[in-house]
Design a protein around this motif. Structure first.
Motif, mmCIF file in Angstrom:
data_model
loop_
_atom_site.group_PDB
_atom_site.id
_atom_site.type_symbol
_atom_site.label_atom_id
_atom_site.label_comp_id
_atom_site.label_asym_id
_atom_site.label_seq_id
_atom_site.Cartn_x
_atom_site.Cartn_y
_atom_site.Cartn_z
ATOM 1 N N UNK A 72 31.105 -45.094 37.720
ATOM 2 C CA UNK A 72 31.931 -43.879 37.694
ATOM 3 C C UNK A 72 31.040 -42.668 37.452
ATOM 4 N N UNK A 73 31.071 -41.745 38.375
ATOM 5 C CA UNK A 73 30.225 -40.563 38.243
ATOM 6 C C UNK A 73 30.905 -39.487 37.411
ATOM 7 N N UNK A 74 30.119 -38.835 36.609
ATOM 8 C CA UNK A 74 30.575 -37.651 35.877
ATOM 9 C C UNK A 74 29.884 -36.438 36.489
ATOM 10 N N UNK A 75 30.621 -35.366 36.571
ATOM 11 C CA UNK A 75 30.073 -34.174 37.208
ATOM 12 C C UNK A 75 29.324 -33.311 36.188
ATOM 13 N N UNK A 76 28.105 -32.928 36.548
ATOM 14 C CA UNK A 76 27.372 -31.969 35.714
ATOM 15 C C UNK A 76 27.070 -30.746 36.581
ATOM 16 N N UNK A 77 27.401 -29.578 36.052
ATOM 17 C CA UNK A 77 27.041 -28.345 36.773
ATOM 18 C C UNK A 77 25.624 -27.991 36.363
#
Ligand code: URA
Length: 480
Positions: free
Chosen positions: A141-146
């Motif tokens: 599961x990917x988590x979004x990082x800006x």
């Protein structure tokens, strides 16, 4: 000088593996050892990072076989199991593979001996590794990082075996346009939409904990959750608790379970409701596709009195066989190719040596199109537009199964794969490359054979057999 003279009697060899999953390195060393007659108990295979101190007196240079040394025998079954088994975390795996290779030289049919402990063990390792890969495909599961230079998706995963590198291609194809990293305690992968890089092992804390992406996953999971299928034991087996902590949707499980009965009765009451969503998100699992096709009313075929028929077979099958649409019997039984066309297909597959059980069998169109004549439902071919609409589902199945070779039988199946009509007689006999690197082979549909008789039937069956034989041969090359 014979190869035997190369190896001093009593020499003990130490082979230090450079990487835990380097099949080519193992193969090269193992070949040389077999050709120089080095018995399994004279070799210590050392994991990368291991010092091999126990074997301080061992010879670290492998012997060099004579140029005219006998070729090493290794059948396809062994090679395909070995490529997977080497990814296992069992430190004994390299020695097991060598023992098998050594024994294969005098017992070439040994891999068929299901009672042999070495054969059983390699099959077990292969199974464990496949299962681990399946879990990685399903539970990363990917988590979004800006970041300053844009969005970066980061996932944490804990594989049990050395499967990271072997699965890089799967994630690269699936998330080709995203910048992502998969961090694991065994190493990391980094994709920048153009190149893949490997990195060192990571720790859980290196990956972000949670972000708005999680809400997306949660609503996605809640939407594919089918209360009628709820089997907690099976769910735990498929999704061991170990992975729950990485999966935002796991937080939903208790409430979904609690609400399952209510949702089930609502579903039953609502009957077969219209498929509400647009084709936006590809389903991530075959079970999700199965559920969605039952609700699909994107074309008029789904409005008839019929049931959707899902493809069947192993999720990691190398061969996908595609027909046109379920027939009357398939519609009743709920499985593809079980009626007369399926029986004829089985006969020809067997003749070609293609194992149907190891193949993923499906149809271009998921519902049975028919006209009612009295009590009988007569087959009607789907229109091009209906096939094109249904391409969404076959493409979704293909994205999950990722077959190396697709066999499309008949014009509708070919259109389902290509999105355009092709002539079977022109297209058969040679592969058409597909965008994911797999190959499409086209042949006639078995129902067409059933409609022929006399010499025409004999001739068409001959062509059909020739197509299947070519597929079998090519599959052998692709699977290795
Ligand atoms: N014909 C098909 O194309 N598919 C089936 O599943 C059965 C008959």
């Amino acid at each position: 000088m014979t190869a035997l003279q190369h190896v001093k009697l009593g020499t003990y060899y130490v082979v230090q593996m450079p990487e835990p999953d380097d099949f080519e390195f193992w193969r090269e060393r193992a070949r040389a050892m077999v050709q120089c007659d080095v018995p399994p108990d004279r070799i210590a295979w050392v994991e990368p990072g291991g010092t091999g101190d126990l074997f301080a007196h061992g010879e670290r240079r492998s012997p060099t076989p004579e140029p005219d040394a006998k070729p090493v025998r290794a059948n396809k079954r062994f090679v395909s199991l070995a490529k997977n088994a080497i990814l296992h975390s069992d430190p004994e795996r390299f020695a097991l593979l060598y023992r098998l290779l050594w024994r294969l030289q005098s017992r070439p049919r040994m891999m068929e001996d299901k009672a042999d402990p070495d054969v059983r063990r390699i099959e077990e390792l292969d199974k464990n590794v496949r299962r681990d890969s399946h879990k990685m495909h399903a539970f990363v599961r990917f988590r979004l990082i800006e970041e300053e230079d844009g969005e970066h998706y980061v996932a944490w995963f804990e594989p049990e075996h050395h499967i990271l590198r072997a699965n890089a291609g799967f994630f690269m194809r699936r998330f080709a346009n995203m910048r992502w990293s998969i961090l694991t305690p065994r190493g990391s992968l980094h994709w920048d939409t153009e190149t893949m890089q490997e990195g060192p092992p990571a720790q859980r804390g290196d990956a972000p904990g949670g972000d708005p992406m999680e809400d997306l996953w949660r609503s996605y999971y809640a939407s594919i959750f089918n209360p009628a299928r709820l089997k907690i034991g099976a769910m735990l087996k498929e999704m061991p608790r170990k992975y729950w902590k990485n999966m935002p949707e796991a937080a939903l499980i208790p409430q979904l379970v609690a609400g399952a009965q209510k949702r089930e009765s609502t579903m039953v009451e609502a009957g077969r409701s219209k498929f509400l969503g647009e084709f936006e998100e590809r389903p991530e699992t075959l079970a999700a596709i199965d559920k969605a096709i039952h609700a699909c009313r994107k074309c008029p075929i789904g409005e008839l009195d019929n049931h959707a028929v899902m493809g069947e077979g192993p999720q990691d099958a190398a061969l996908m066989i595609v027909g046109e649409q379920p027939g009357d019997q398939e519609d009743q039984v709920g499985r593809p190719f079980v009626g007369p066309a399926g029986q004829l297909l089985d006969v020809h597959l067997e003749k070609a040596g293609i194992d149907r059980q190891a193949s993923y069998v499906t149809n271009a169109v998921k519902h049975f199109k028919y006209v009612q004549r009295g009590k009988r439902r007569l087959h009607q071919s789907p229109a091009a537009k209906e096939i094109d609409t249904c391409r969404w589902w076959i493409e979704s199945e293909r994205a999950i199964v990722q077959p190396k070779l697709v066999l499309a039988m008949g014009a509708s199946a070919a259109r389902g794969m290509l999105g355009k009509t092709v002539s079977i007689s022109k297209a058969r006999g040679s592969p058409i490359p597909l965008e994911d690197g797999s190959e499409l082979w086209i042949t006639a549909h078995p129902s067409y054979l059933l409609r022929l008789d006399g010499t025409a039937r004999v001739e068409q069956e001959r062509l059909f057999d020739a197509d299947l034989a070519a597929v079998k041969e090519r599959l052998g090359e692709l699977v290795g």
